[in-house]
Design an enzyme around this catalytic site. Sequence first.
Site, PDB file in Angstrom:
ATOM      1  N   LYS A  36       0.834  -1.212   0.000  1.00  0.00           N
ATOM      2  CA  LYS A  36       0.000   0.000   0.000  1.00  0.00           C
ATOM      3  C   LYS A  36       0.866   1.258   0.000  1.00  0.00           C
ATOM      4  O   LYS A  36       0.700   2.149  -0.827  1.00  0.00           O
ATOM      5  CB  LYS A  36      -0.936  -0.019   1.213  1.00  0.00           C
ATOM      6  CG  LYS A  36      -1.925   1.124   1.224  1.00  0.00           C
ATOM      7  CD  LYS A  36      -2.832   1.073   2.441  1.00  0.00           C
ATOM      8  CE  LYS A  36      -4.009   0.139   2.270  1.00  0.00           C
ATOM      9  NZ  LYS A  36      -3.874  -1.186   2.811  1.00  0.00           N
ATOM     10  N   ARG A 106      -3.915   2.583   8.270  1.00  0.00           N
ATOM     11  CA  ARG A 106      -4.170   1.334   7.545  1.00  0.00           C
ATOM     12  C   ARG A 106      -2.936   0.434   7.570  1.00  0.00           C
ATOM     13  O   ARG A 106      -1.806   0.901   7.562  1.00  0.00           O
ATOM     14  CB  ARG A 106      -4.522   1.624   6.073  1.00  0.00           C
ATOM     15  CG  ARG A 106      -5.784   2.447   5.871  1.00  0.00           C
ATOM     16  CD  ARG A 106      -5.897   2.848   4.409  1.00  0.00           C
ATOM     17  NE  ARG A 106      -7.080   3.664   4.139  1.00  0.00           N
ATOM     18  CZ  ARG A 106      -8.210   3.204   3.607  1.00  0.00           C
ATOM     19  NH1 ARG A 106      -8.310   1.940   3.285  1.00  0.00           N
ATOM     20  NH2 ARG A 106      -9.222   4.002   3.388  1.00  0.00           N
ATOM     21  N   GLY A 115      -8.308  -7.844   3.931  1.00  0.00           N
ATOM     22  CA  GLY A 115      -9.195  -7.957   5.082  1.00  0.00           C
ATOM     23  C   GLY A 115      -8.597  -8.634   6.293  1.00  0.00           C
ATOM     24  O   GLY A 115      -9.263  -8.759   7.324  1.00  0.00           O
ATOM     25  N   MET A 117      -5.898  -7.740   8.152  1.00  0.00           N
ATOM     26  CA  MET A 117      -5.370  -6.862   9.202  1.00  0.00           C
ATOM     27  C   MET A 117      -6.282  -5.649   9.361  1.00  0.00           C
ATOM     28  O   MET A 117      -7.284  -5.531   8.663  1.00  0.00           O
ATOM     29  CB  MET A 117      -3.926  -6.483   8.887  1.00  0.00           C
ATOM     30  CG  MET A 117      -2.977  -7.668   9.018  1.00  0.00           C
ATOM     31  SD  MET A 117      -1.281  -7.270   8.584  1.00  0.00           S
ATOM     32  CE  MET A 117      -1.388  -6.993   6.837  1.00  0.00           C
ATOM     33  N   ARG A 350      -3.031  -2.073  -6.308  1.00  0.00           N
ATOM     34  CA  ARG A 350      -2.200  -3.262  -6.079  1.00  0.00           C
ATOM     35  C   ARG A 350      -2.513  -4.283  -7.160  1.00  0.00           C
ATOM     36  O   ARG A 350      -3.548  -4.189  -7.827  1.00  0.00           O
ATOM     37  CB  ARG A 350      -2.476  -3.874  -4.699  1.00  0.00           C
ATOM     38  CG  ARG A 350      -3.916  -4.298  -4.474  1.00  0.00           C
ATOM     39  CD  ARG A 350      -4.163  -4.715  -3.040  1.00  0.00           C
ATOM     40  NE  ARG A 350      -5.575  -4.981  -2.784  1.00  0.00           N
ATOM     41  CZ  ARG A 350      -6.096  -5.188  -1.581  1.00  0.00           C
ATOM     42  NH1 ARG A 350      -5.320  -5.125  -0.509  1.00  0.00           N
ATOM     43  NH2 ARG A 350      -7.383  -5.431  -1.428  1.00  0.00           N
ATOM     44  N   HIS A 466     -15.706  -8.808   1.052  1.00  0.00           N
ATOM     45  CA  HIS A 466     -14.706  -9.687   1.665  1.00  0.00           C
ATOM     46  C   HIS A 466     -14.887 -11.121   1.193  1.00  0.00           C
ATOM     47  O   HIS A 466     -13.924 -11.799   0.805  1.00  0.00           O
ATOM     48  CB  HIS A 466     -14.822  -9.614   3.195  1.00  0.00           C
ATOM     49  CG  HIS A 466     -13.947 -10.585   3.914  1.00  0.00           C
ATOM     50  ND1 HIS A 466     -14.381 -11.836   4.308  1.00  0.00           N
ATOM     51  CD2 HIS A 466     -12.646 -10.507   4.277  1.00  0.00           C
ATOM     52  CE1 HIS A 466     -13.390 -12.473   4.895  1.00  0.00           C
ATOM     53  NE2 HIS A 466     -12.330 -11.695   4.899  1.00  0.00           N
ATOM     54  N   SER A 774      15.007 -42.697  -7.087  1.00  0.00           N
ATOM     55  CA  SER A 774      13.799 -41.885  -6.987  1.00  0.00           C
ATOM     56  C   SER A 774      13.595 -41.566  -5.512  1.00  0.00           C
ATOM     57  O   SER A 774      13.480 -42.478  -4.690  1.00  0.00           O
ATOM     58  CB  SER A 774      12.582 -42.631  -7.546  1.00  0.00           C
ATOM     59  OG  SER A 774      11.431 -41.818  -7.461  1.00  0.00           O
ATOM     60  N   CYS A 841       9.444 -38.929  -6.302  1.00  0.00           N
ATOM     61  CA  CYS A 841       8.098 -39.477  -6.492  1.00  0.00           C
ATOM     62  C   CYS A 841       7.197 -39.272  -5.273  1.00  0.00           C
ATOM     63  O   CYS A 841       6.091 -39.797  -5.227  1.00  0.00           O
ATOM     64  CB  CYS A 841       8.155 -40.953  -6.860  1.00  0.00           C
ATOM     65  SG  CYS A 841       8.887 -41.996  -5.576  1.00  0.00           S
ATOM     66  N   TYR A 861      13.681 -35.405 -13.105  1.00  0.00           N
ATOM     67  CA  TYR A 861      12.222 -35.330 -13.162  1.00  0.00           C
ATOM     68  C   TYR A 861      11.632 -35.265 -11.758  1.00  0.00           C
ATOM     69  O   TYR A 861      12.295 -35.586 -10.761  1.00  0.00           O
ATOM     70  CB  TYR A 861      11.634 -36.539 -13.908  1.00  0.00           C
ATOM     71  CG  TYR A 861      11.740 -37.856 -13.167  1.00  0.00           C
ATOM     72  CD1 TYR A 861      10.742 -38.269 -12.266  1.00  0.00           C
ATOM     73  CD2 TYR A 861      12.817 -38.713 -13.380  1.00  0.00           C
ATOM     74  CE1 TYR A 861      10.840 -39.473 -11.590  1.00  0.00           C
ATOM     75  CE2 TYR A 861      12.916 -39.916 -12.713  1.00  0.00           C
ATOM     76  CZ  TYR A 861      11.929 -40.290 -11.808  1.00  0.00           C
ATOM     77  OH  TYR A 861      12.033 -41.489 -11.131  1.00  0.00           O
TER      78      TYR A 861
END
Length: 884
Positions: A36, A106, A115, A117, A350, A466, A774, A841, A861
């Site tokens: 903010k 704020r 919402g 805080m 934002r 909200h 793996s 895996c 992988y």
Amino acid sequence: MPTEKNEPEIKRKYVYSFGGERNEGRSDMRNLLGGKGANLAEMASLGINVPPGFTVTTEACVRFFNSSHQFPLGMWEEVEEHLKNLEAHLGKQLGNRSNPLLVSVRSGARVSMPGMMDTVLNLGLNQETVEGLAEKTEDEWFAYDCYRRFIAMFGNVVLGIPGDKFEEVIHKKKTQRKIQDDTAITAKDLKAIIGQFKTIVRKAIHKEFPDDPVDQLRMSIEAVFKSWNTDRARAYRRMNNIPGDWGTAVTVQAMVFGNMGQTSATGVAFTRNPATGEKKFYGEYMVNAQGEDVVAGIRTPNPIHKLEQDMPEVYETLTRVYKKLESHYRDMQDLEFTVENGQLFLLQTRSGKRTAPAAIKVALDMVSEGLISKQEAVMRVPAGQLDQIFHPMIDPSAKVKVLAKGLGASPGAATGKVVFTPEHAQSMADKKERVILVRVETSPEDIHGMNVSQGILTAKGGMTSHAAVVARAMGKPCVSGCGALEVDLKKRKCKLGGVEIKEFDSITLDGSTGKVIQGAVPLIRPRLTSSFTRLMSWAGEVRRLEIRANADTPHDALVARDFGAQGIGLCRTEHMFFDEERIFLVRKMIVASKEETRNEALKKLLPIQRGDFTEIFKVMNGLPVTIRLLDPPLHEFLPNSAAEVKNLARQMKVSPAALAKKIETMKEANPMLGHRGCRLGITFPEIYRMQVQAIMEAACKLAKKGKNPLPEIMIPLVGHVAEFCFVRDHIVEVAEQVKQKMGVELPYKIGTMIELPRAAITADEIAREADFFSFGTNDLTQTGFGLSRDDAGSFLPHYLDLGLLKEDPFVSLDQDGLGQLVRLAVEKGRSVRPDLHLGVCGEHGGDPASIGFFHQLGLHYVSCSPFRVPTAILAAAQAAIENP
């Protein structure tokens, strides 16, 4: 939150101005000023009309917590200095009766936490300044409306008084006056309400409401700091993997007023539709209201396009501003604005929260518009949100009874049992029940109930309330502003379109259309869009990790391949045995006292297994299939009930008592560390020999037909190289016999899971004998941490709440501890076998943060569940972009 109590106090800069004569911040200072504060400074530098103010840094917040809730050295003096500068710039003074300055206080973390805080508006009012404000504006109603809002908000946020105590006073006054809207309350009524509010405060804190505006400011900054660690904020951080040691900034900003009559308004808007991604200005506003009225959902607001009729000049200016901001930030923006007597002010911008489908569309559209590159588009879609695109939709062929219609605030469909409180939602979810949370309107305190619900339904609130914003961020269906919904919380029931619905009755929500439907309706999975396919294609161009799937059935294998899986990284053979016919044969094999009885069961299992593998190889033709040999903790297969024991005894032609005695001798104190994995294959080699025969016969048969099966046989739970060699020799013997018998030359690999610390430590010894590793990170986490996955749920949440662990180690790999075991095994394995194939895996193969770590280790992988394959593909691409 970690402490730094031994660190010496150093005086540093904690406060930065914006929007006035000095503009000290920039958008790239969000870690220090919060999103903010940084964006307010950036908007001011762009020439956008922003009410001036100053921001107290996140660093000050962290030091506040580390100093037993004391402001850091010099911080308050900086606040006082910046306040004087603000007063001089505006020609107003905090606490001055004739020309009072009012400010908002704020919160603002470095990432958006909508919402979660606290905020205090209209700070600076007391009995003197409210009278001065009334005289200066010549609007008594406006002044006292601001004062009653301030007392209620300050009383709740700073003094800890439940907000419903204040709301009840207003509700009673409106009932008494037979009015519905707050704007119909008279100035005389407001004065009476303020008197009652002050009585509530006096009874709650045993002293008068604080009148000194400087004290009000100090107490409010402290309260906003503290709101970083409220239960709801901690819960939100846990859900979104936000570190607890970041802290929040606090922005103190001159008030502008949307509640000064019909030429004033307040609103929230998005530069594109956050639910669908459509390039269309989207939002809501209220005339004669303040910002919390829109977000809290107390009244249902007007759609943003109506502002063009109500205030055409304001709408034209707002359109220019939102286009400028989107072009500047090159991303969809979420704006808060206020109109005071026809003049537009921006209070916030934002990056807008959006659903996964919207994120994909916005990213692809912005590439087409030349705003961002393909790689930036890949980075714009949060990999962890991607499973939202598979959220169910209502089966179009189903017959439904629509009870009511609200606003389709968050897309997707959900069915579940109605609950009216977040606590009931949590308790039902703990019992594995699917629930729909039904509220008049949600508040940040409902966050835990929203998180465990399938969907959310509210009577009040709009598309930016909200409920809507949080549901979209969570990827949950939401219907808000359902005017036909009447909730009776005390009697635990509601009415929808005149139909009474009791708690635990089932309903279905369609968050795309806003429809509320009676009963449980069949749901189907949506088809993938061309936008999704393009994004996956772009991700494929940059990632280095291959993505395989954990799949035990032909259906799962097909789903995985359709999603882009490049093979099967884990086929769990024990999962193939849980139907009624097969489990009998497995039980017979396990409890058999004689080898011939065991072999008889294995003989019957052989064609079943061969058929399983044949179908999976067909689906994955040309792609590797890693098959883990049987690895059951035996207790999962042993009969539990007397009826099951009796049935098995009858079929085995033994007495139930003898069988029960045999089963009792096989029970283990810790089956997860007991007779399982390769230990089973060593004590009963015929079991693994049957499985290898089935694998190789299936593969050779398909190879003869011109197919290209690529079997990889994986030995589980190896802790010592001697175990691996013993089992490997049996595998090679059987595999070569099958190849010779069937006259097929078929390549195959033999490897092991690394899931025990000893295996990782001695990985060089094992790598000399194995074709691949793996990493079974589920069991590696259990054995490395000394945790039982089945039992840790009783205390792990407490560890997370206390901040002892940042994340559940079964969800995201513990990179500092267990990750180092993986790193050690990789390094030792490659030191003796540079061509060693390496994969993962465990469930961590689908976790974006863990995938980033595996990418850095240079694994070949990761393997995950079929529906997480797209998430893994995107996360692998993002890891490659961040760490090329």
